[in-house]
Scaffold this active site. Structure first.
Site, PDB file in Angstrom:
ATOM      1  N   ARG A  58      27.950  44.336  38.301  1.00 19.05           N
ATOM      2  CA  ARG A  58      27.653  43.364  39.336  1.00 19.05           C
ATOM      3  C   ARG A  58      26.948  44.475  40.510  1.00 19.05           C
ATOM      4  O   ARG A  58      26.146  44.195  41.645  1.00 19.05           O
ATOM      5  CB  ARG A  58      28.098  42.244  39.818  1.00 19.05           C
ATOM      6  CG  ARG A  58      28.392  40.594  38.637  1.00 19.05           C
ATOM      7  CD  ARG A  58      29.082  40.361  39.821  1.00 19.05           C
ATOM      8  NE  ARG A  58      31.129  40.042  40.302  1.00 19.05           N
ATOM      9  CZ  ARG A  58      31.139  40.358  38.936  1.00 19.05           C
ATOM     10  NH1 ARG A  58      31.110  40.016  38.098  1.00 19.05           N
ATOM     11  NH2 ARG A  58      32.846  40.481  39.364  1.00 19.05           N
ATOM     12  N   GLU A  95      46.374  44.304  40.264  1.00 21.01           N
ATOM     13  CA  GLU A  95      47.175  43.369  40.338  1.00 21.01           C
ATOM     14  C   GLU A  95      47.952  42.875  38.593  1.00 21.01           C
ATOM     15  O   GLU A  95      49.856  43.287  38.890  1.00 21.01           O
ATOM     16  CB  GLU A  95      46.802  41.759  40.355  1.00 21.01           C
ATOM     17  CG  GLU A  95      47.895  40.771  41.572  1.00 21.01           C
ATOM     18  CD  GLU A  95      46.696  39.445  41.829  1.00 21.01           C
ATOM     19  OE1 GLU A  95      45.945  39.867  41.738  1.00 21.01           O
ATOM     20  OE2 GLU A  95      47.814  38.675  42.121  1.00 21.01           O
TER      21      GLU A  95
END
Ligand code: AMP
Length: 173
Positions: A58, A95
């Site tokens: 993106r 994460e």
């Protein structure tokens, strides 16, 4: 025009608990797309930028547009095993687990002034890894720009010392 109106919140994408900021709704509006591109260009136009590097995938939309407007070359930073020639690799923690980014070794020349762009700043790990890749090649990261910044995740802390700019800042989810 309020550009935040053009960002779509998609809950639980790509996994439960994530509020995904969808920029495709901004890209499909020609005026919003143009306004956001102008703002990113204005951040970087006076920095003597010599290359624009952007992060898959993106980051490529505004990254390539910025390179054209600045009159400089474009460098894709990609996920592993996508780039065909010799690469530098940089791993970073997510994460849960680890990920890696790669850049062609000959993409940036020593001492070259580079603008790094991605669509969104969350925890900052991705952009930090990309900065390290540019620096491994001898480039100088002049600015790190984002369309969206999730300020409540404090990604700027990981990018301390860099000129970090964003078009849209969210102070809470
Ligand atoms: P981070 O390394 O945590 O700063 O994550 C940034 C990268 O993950 C960017 O390439 C974003 O495209 C993507 N990303 C992380 N969180 C989101 C989110 N809430 N919405 C859209 N993209 C995200």
């Amino acid at each position: 025009m309020n550009l935040q109106d053009f960002i779509r919140d998609v809950p639980d994408f790509p996994k439960s608990g994530i509020m995904f900021k969808d920029i495709t709704t901004l890209l499909k509006d020609p005026e919003a797309f143009k306004t956001a591109g102008d703002m990113l260009y204005n951040f970087s136009k006076n920095l003597g930028i010599q290359k624009v590097a952007a992060i898959e995938s993106r980051g490529f939309m505004f990254g390539s547009l910025l390179a054209q407007r600045l009159g400089v070359g474009f460098i894709p930073i990609r996920k592993p095993r996508k780039l065909p020639a010799q690469v530098f690799s940089q791993s970073y923690t997510l994460e849960y687990g680890e990920d890696t980014l790669e850049m062609h070794q000959d993409a940036v020349l020593k001492g070259e002034k580079v603008l790094l762009h991605d669509d969104l700043l969350a925890t900052g790990g991705t952009a930090e890894a990309a900065c390290k890749l540019i620096e491994k090649a001898g480039g100088i990261v002049m600015q790190v720009s984002f369309l969206v910044e999730l300020a409540f995740l404090n990604g700027r802390e990981k990018l301390e010392g860099y000129d970090v700019v964003s078009v849209l800042r969210y102070n809470k989810e």
